[in-house]
Write a protein that holds these residues in place. Structure first.
Motif, PDB file in Angstrom:
ATOM      1  N   ASP A 170       0.805  -1.214   0.000  1.00 41.61           N
ATOM      2  CA  ASP A 170       0.000   0.000   0.000  1.00 41.61           C
ATOM      3  C   ASP A 170       0.842   1.270   0.000  1.00 41.61           C
ATOM      4  N   SER A 171       2.171   1.141   0.082  1.00 34.57           N
ATOM      5  CA  SER A 171       2.998   2.342   0.248  1.00 34.57           C
ATOM      6  C   SER A 171       4.100   2.434  -0.792  1.00 34.57           C
ATOM      7  N   THR A 172       3.911   1.761  -1.928  1.00 29.22           N
ATOM      8  CA  THR A 172       4.955   1.715  -2.932  1.00 29.22           C
ATOM      9  C   THR A 172       5.111   3.071  -3.622  1.00 29.22           C
ATOM     10  N   PRO A 173       6.287   3.704  -3.553  1.00 26.25           N
ATOM     11  CA  PRO A 173       6.500   4.947  -4.286  1.00 26.25           C
ATOM     12  C   PRO A 173       6.490   4.683  -5.787  1.00 26.25           C
ATOM     13  N   ASP A 191      20.440  -3.475  -7.758  1.00 21.92           N
ATOM     14  CA  ASP A 191      21.864  -3.260  -7.469  1.00 21.92           C
ATOM     15  C   ASP A 191      22.080  -2.119  -6.479  1.00 21.92           C
ATOM     16  N   TRP A 192      21.064  -1.741  -5.737  1.00 18.79           N
ATOM     17  CA  TRP A 192      21.176  -0.621  -4.795  1.00 18.79           C
ATOM     18  C   TRP A 192      22.067  -1.013  -3.625  1.00 18.79           C
ATOM     19  N   PRO A 193      22.992  -0.150  -3.174  1.00 18.45           N
ATOM     20  CA  PRO A 193      23.225   1.241  -3.568  1.00 18.45           C
ATOM     21  C   PRO A 193      24.459   1.419  -4.461  1.00 18.45           C
ATOM     22  N   HIS A 194      24.807   0.456  -5.270  1.00 15.82           N
ATOM     23  CA  HIS A 194      25.991   0.576  -6.110  1.00 15.82           C
ATOM     24  C   HIS A 194      25.813   1.661  -7.174  1.00 15.82           C
ATOM     25  N   ILE A 195      26.935   2.172  -7.653  1.00 16.53           N
ATOM     26  CA  ILE A 195      26.892   3.306  -8.583  1.00 16.53           C
ATOM     27  C   ILE A 195      26.286   2.937  -9.923  1.00 16.53           C
ATOM     28  N   GLU A 196      26.353   1.633 -10.314  1.00  9.52           N
ATOM     29  CA  GLU A 196      25.842   1.223 -11.624  1.00  9.52           C
ATOM     30  C   GLU A 196      24.343   0.967 -11.603  1.00  9.52           C
ATOM     31  N   GLY A 197      23.746   0.941 -10.411  1.00 10.66           N
ATOM     32  CA  GLY A 197      22.349   0.563 -10.287  1.00 10.66           C
ATOM     33  C   GLY A 197      21.400   1.741 -10.378  1.00 10.66           C
ATOM     34  N   MET A 198      20.232   1.552  -9.781  1.00  9.88           N
ATOM     35  CA  MET A 198      19.191   2.574  -9.777  1.00  9.88           C
ATOM     36  C   MET A 198      19.396   3.547  -8.614  1.00  9.88           C
ATOM     37  N   PRO A 199      19.142   4.846  -8.816  1.00 11.72           N
ATOM     38  CA  PRO A 199      19.176   5.767  -7.677  1.00 11.72           C
ATOM     39  C   PRO A 199      18.203   5.337  -6.577  1.00 11.72           C
ATOM     40  N   GLN A 200      17.021   4.880  -6.968  1.00  8.72           N
ATOM     41  CA  GLN A 200      16.070   4.273  -6.058  1.00  8.72           C
ATOM     42  C   GLN A 200      15.561   2.990  -6.714  1.00  8.72           C
ATOM     43  N   PRO A 201      15.390   1.911  -5.953  1.00  5.65           N
ATOM     44  CA  PRO A 201      15.047   0.632  -6.580  1.00  5.65           C
ATOM     45  C   PRO A 201      13.855   0.669  -7.516  1.00  5.65           C
ATOM     46  N   LEU A 202      12.782   1.364  -7.119  1.00  7.19           N
ATOM     47  CA  LEU A 202      11.581   1.325  -7.950  1.00  7.19           C
ATOM     48  C   LEU A 202      11.625   2.295  -9.121  1.00  7.19           C
ATOM     49  N   ASP A 203      12.776   2.928  -9.336  1.00  8.71           N
ATOM     50  CA  ASP A 203      12.994   3.616 -10.615  1.00  8.71           C
ATOM     51  C   ASP A 203      12.951   2.605 -11.763  1.00  8.71           C
ATOM     52  N   LEU A 241      14.200   0.397   3.501  1.00  8.01           N
ATOM     53  CA  LEU A 241      13.299  -0.458   2.728  1.00  8.01           C
ATOM     54  C   LEU A 241      11.869   0.067   2.801  1.00  8.01           C
ATOM     55  N   ASP A 242      11.456   0.493   3.987  1.00  6.48           N
ATOM     56  CA  ASP A 242      10.114   1.064   4.133  1.00  6.48           C
ATOM     57  C   ASP A 242       9.951   2.298   3.252  1.00  6.48           C
ATOM     58  N   GLU A 243      10.949   3.197   3.292  1.00  6.06           N
ATOM     59  CA  GLU A 243      10.887   4.414   2.476  1.00  6.06           C
ATOM     60  C   GLU A 243      10.864   4.100   0.989  1.00  6.06           C
ATOM     61  N   GLN A 244      11.573   3.059   0.599  1.00  9.98           N
ATOM     62  CA  GLN A 244      11.673   2.699  -0.814  1.00  9.98           C
ATOM     63  C   GLN A 244      10.489   1.888  -1.315  1.00  9.98           C
ATOM     64  N   GLY A 245       9.632   1.449  -0.412  1.00  6.63           N
ATOM     65  CA  GLY A 245       8.491   0.656  -0.824  1.00  6.63           C
ATOM     66  C   GLY A 245       8.827  -0.786  -1.112  1.00  6.63           C
ATOM     67  N   LEU A 246       9.839  -1.327  -0.440  1.00  7.77           N
ATOM     68  CA  LEU A 246      10.246  -2.711  -0.654  1.00  7.77           C
ATOM     69  C   LEU A 246       9.823  -3.573   0.532  1.00  7.77           C
ATOM     70  N   ALA A 247       9.238  -4.727   0.230  1.00  2.00           N
ATOM     71  CA  ALA A 247       8.876  -5.669   1.282  1.00  2.00           C
ATOM     72  C   ALA A 247      10.104  -6.360   1.839  1.00  2.00           C
ATOM     73  N   ALA A 248      11.078  -6.644   0.961  1.00  2.14           N
ATOM     74  CA  ALA A 248      12.271  -7.385   1.377  1.00  2.14           C
ATOM     75  C   ALA A 248      13.338  -7.231   0.322  1.00  2.14           C
ATOM     76  N   CYS A 249      14.545  -7.676   0.663  1.00  2.92           N
ATOM     77  CA  CYS A 249      15.633  -7.659  -0.317  1.00  2.92           C
ATOM     78  C   CYS A 249      16.564  -8.832  -0.076  1.00  2.92           C
ATOM     79  N   TRP A 250      17.208  -9.267  -1.149  1.00  4.13           N
ATOM     80  CA  TRP A 250      18.327 -10.199  -1.061  1.00  4.13           C
ATOM     81  C   TRP A 250      19.586  -9.345  -0.917  1.00  4.13           C
ATOM     82  N   MET A 251      20.483  -9.734   0.004  1.00  4.71           N
ATOM     83  CA  MET A 251      21.634  -8.881   0.324  1.00  4.71           C
ATOM     84  C   MET A 251      22.953  -9.598   0.019  1.00  4.71           C
TER      85      MET A 251
END
Length: 408
Positions: free
Chosen positions: A12-15, A366-378, A122-132
């Protein structure tokens, strides 16, 4: 469910969109703590494994007795912004000098090294979970190939740090992955058993033929069968993550993993080393009929791109026609059943879905690496042509199922 109650809250909070489902990011990274390789390492092994040194006022890792310059700042403080080179990888529309993307630096953020701070992000980014996954941890095995025993000692210590600082299932939100190597098959088996007992849902390995005490050996050599059988029986997903795969440039470019953007900037064959490493690994796996031998394996290729897929499928079908009966069934269908692909975000995701099926494609920022997205849901605009069911598979269902607890 693999992902906890937070998943419904995040739906319900996905940017950046009105998604009716949660999102799991299958490619996040930490920046290793300063003692990530040494906290659990017997100091007597320091000279053969990883140490720190100071050169001209800067700190460098010494890996296997040699100063490592694989990254320009192994302390990661200060660090370039997440996704700093996004526009460059999008095609550099403004024609900027690549170095200019990296001039802006900031102090390292808490969420890059602290799992509870990362939960808040993760909450701010609208992600339920991530693989790290590791950063430095994906490139140091190659620098230790001259000493396979040190590979095992180094990564046993490193994995204890991963468990301690990140965990293998932190609040059903962060799924860290212990690093495995086949440099010693018995060590790999023991470390896998430890990972299972510690609650891991994923393990990670570089796509490369390991160097053992008796020389370089295929990952699919029968000497590794006990490991592969145990992995199959565990139900854990093996992630083949981009790293230093030891690819040779055969004189066309200087050897070594580090790439530079300085001086006479020009295209290089080195830019394609990651794709060569994963293509060779996966193609060799199929040529060895590895999935016929271990049909229950679950293998995810993460941050390796996907442009090789069409050509690889052509090669597999050509081989199957030339050697009738070698494969027990269509090798492409065997591949699709056991392998999941995370494309580069700049790949043509629609063509990857067409080749693999949406049920075998993973979203990873690929967050937060330089080659990835500025924000994941971009990443969401890359999926505009998919229908709702396909989008849900790529963004949530596939990654969630691959980290589901193994059936008892």
């Amino acid at each position: 469910a693999a992902v906890g109650d937070a998943s419904e809250r995040q739906a319900d909070s996905t940017p950046g969109g009105d998604l009716a489902h949660p999102v799991v990011d299958a490619d996040n990274h930490y920046y290793e703590a300063l003692d990530a390789f040494t906290r659990h390492l017997d100091p007597a092994w320091g000279q053969r494994c990883v140490q720190w040194c100071d050169i001209d006022g800067r700190k460098y890792h010494v890996v296997g007795g040699r100063v490592s310059r694989a990254v320009s700042n192994a302390t990661f403080d200060p660090i370039a912004r997440a996704g700093a080179m996004h526009d460059y990888f999008r095609g550099n529309p403004d024609g900027r000098d690549p170095l200019s993307f990296l001039t802006e630096r900031e102090a390292i953020r808490p969420e890059y090294r602290d799992r509870d701070a990362r939960i808040g992000v993760l909450d701010e980014q609208g992600l339920a979970a991530c693989w790290m996954f590791p950063t430095l941890g994906m490139i140091y095995e190659e620098q230790l190939t001259h000493d396979p025993e040190a590979v095992c000692v180094t990564f046993r210590a490193f994995n204890r740090w991963v468990e301690e600082d990140w965990g293998f299932n932190h609040r059903d939100r962060i799924f860290g992955a212990p690093y495995l190597s086949l440099a010693d098959p018995q060590w790999a088996l023991e470390e896998l058993e430890w990972a299972v007992d510690a609650g891991a849902r994923l393990v990670v390995m570089r796509p490369a033929a390991p160097t053992t005490a008796t020389g370089r050996r295929s990952p699919f050599d029968p000497a590794n069968d006990r490991f592969w059988r145990a992995l199959e029986e565990s139900g854990l997903t093996l992630v083949l993550h981009a790293g230093d795969g030891g690819v040779s440039f055969n004189g066309y470019a200087p050897e070594g993993f580090a790439a530079t953007f300085g001086g006479s900037w020009k295209p290089s064959i080195k830019f394609y080393a990651i794709e060569q490493a994963i293509r060779d690994w996966l193609l060799s796996m199929m040529f060895e009929n590895h999935l016929a031998k271990f049909p229950g394996l679950r293998i995810a290729s993460v941050e390796n791109g996907a442009e090789f897929l069409g050509d690889m499928f052509n090669k597999l079908r050509s081989n199957a026609a030339k050697i009738p009966g070698y494969y027990p069934e269509d090798p492409v269908e065997m591949f699709r059943r056991s392998v999941w692909i995370n494309p580069f975000w700049e790949d043509d995701v629609d063509s990857v879905v067409e080749l693999m099926g949406a049920e075998s494609v993973l979203f990873g920022s690929d967050w937060p690496h330089i080659e990835g997205m500025p924000q994941p849901l971009d990443y969401l605009p890359e999926l505009n042509k998919l229908d709702d069911e396909q989008r849900r598979a790529v963004l949530f269902d596939n990654a969630s199922e691959l980290i589901a607890p193994p059936a008892s």
